[in-house]
Design an enzyme around this catalytic site. Sequence first.
Site, short mmCIF file in Angstrom:
data_model
loop_
_atom_site.label_atom_id
_atom_site.label_comp_id
_atom_site.label_asym_id
_atom_site.label_seq_id
_atom_site.Cartn_x
_atom_site.Cartn_y
_atom_site.Cartn_z
N HIS A 54 8.04 18.60 -17.20
CA HIS A 54 8.07 19.52 -18.33
C HIS A 54 7.06 20.65 -18.14
CE1 HIS A 54 10.07 16.47 -21.28
NE2 HIS A 54 10.82 16.76 -20.24
N CYS A 91 6.63 16.52 -26.06
CA CYS A 91 7.08 15.14 -26.27
C CYS A 91 5.88 14.20 -26.16
CB CYS A 91 8.15 14.77 -25.24
SG CYS A 91 7.54 14.65 -23.54
N CYS A 94 4.19 13.97 -22.58
CA CYS A 94 3.41 15.17 -22.23
C CYS A 94 2.16 15.27 -23.10
CB CYS A 94 4.27 16.42 -22.39
SG CYS A 94 5.55 16.59 -21.12
N HIS A 234 5.40 -0.37 -40.03
CA HIS A 234 4.59 0.10 -41.15
C HIS A 234 3.31 0.78 -40.65
CE1 HIS A 234 6.56 -2.77 -44.30
NE2 HIS A 234 7.40 -1.91 -43.78
N GLU A 236 0.25 0.32 -41.14
CA GLU A 236 -0.82 -0.56 -40.65
C GLU A 236 -0.62 -0.91 -39.18
OE1 GLU A 236 1.15 -0.80 -43.29
OE2 GLU A 236 0.40 -2.19 -44.78
N CYS A 271 2.02 -5.47 -46.88
CA CYS A 271 2.96 -6.56 -47.11
C CYS A 271 2.48 -7.80 -46.35
CB CYS A 271 4.36 -6.17 -46.67
SG CYS A 271 4.55 -5.97 -44.88
N CYS A 274 2.52 -7.48 -42.41
CA CYS A 274 1.45 -6.61 -41.89
C CYS A 274 0.08 -7.26 -42.10
CB CYS A 274 1.50 -5.25 -42.58
SG CYS A 274 2.91 -4.23 -42.08
#
Length: 364
Positions: A54, A91, A94, A234, A236, A271, A274
């Site tokens: 790239h 990206c 890169c 998530h 976390e 949650c 996590c």
Amino acid sequence: MRSIYPKTFYSNFKNLEGYWPKSTRLCFEVETWEDGSFLDYQNGVFRNQLYPGHAELCFLDWFHEKVLFPDEIQCPDAQYHVTWYISWSPCFECAEQVARFLNEHENVDLSMSAARLYLCEDEDERGLRDLVAAGAKVAMMAPEDFEYCWDNFVYNGGWDFPYWKKVRRNYGRLQQQLDEILCMYPNTFDFNFQNLNSYGRKSTFLCFEVERWKDGSFLDYQNGVFRNQLYPGHAELCFLDWFHEKVLFPDEIQCPDAQYHVTWYISWSPCFECAEQVARFLNENENVYLSISAARLYLCEDEDEQGLRDLVAAGAKVAMMAPKDFKYCWDNFVDNGGWQFTYWKNMRRNFSSLQQKLDEILWD
């Protein structure tokens, strides 16, 4: 390549919605300074190549060989101010290589303006955050930047730059999207962190601070914002993934005597799944200390309460966000434009109610 043709510039740099040219063009400027005195200026254009890949990597390859080490001799006191105008933001791969390069060369500073955001994978957003963490300035190309490129990198035949339709509107939309990736816009913060009802607040935002200490001496500080992604999941888990790779094991080397003081300001408490992963991480890394302050309690399943208790058992400090915490986040994580934080109605009452509920979960 020193310049590009008008048609090439338009086909690659237009910031139109739904516009997907497949290649990347990178217009660059490099200023060399030493002891406050200007030494040299170079500019040009790179595009994707089979090798080294790239456009960003083509630039790094050229810069390393022709600027940093010409004739295999480095000027140790030189400072390099690099500016990129790039048709696509980098990206993830890169971005990681550029961030690594900046971390290894503290005498190089990079300012990057992109015409469009390349966000094909969730990790592409993390790449942009890693660039900023490495010291790069990242922004979207404003209309004035397109005109500057036209005047300095395009064979324009002396013609003035003709702005395309909606160039400024699209710039504003893209800049807001980038701001939400790198930090937060006020509306994003207000909606996601208000400790009111949960209607529509389906995502989690995590503002973090990491202090690294060794033998009682402060070493460094990092902060930023994560939000839910498809991978690793998530917010976390996004933090844990980043922390393990970029903080605990940079370049696959661990600093065994370092102590890490981590603070989270999070829109939802974790949650159960996590919480269990975070607790496991803390148990495996006794040199990491975590304090969590949550705007709201996530209690969709009975086991979510157990997850909070397991976090505390693993050594985490868990509390609800007090009014001062919301203001702190506003001042330190929000692109607030200099505006003072506005306390919303019932903020303190809701904090007290939520803290009482949390205390009942943790200690009753």
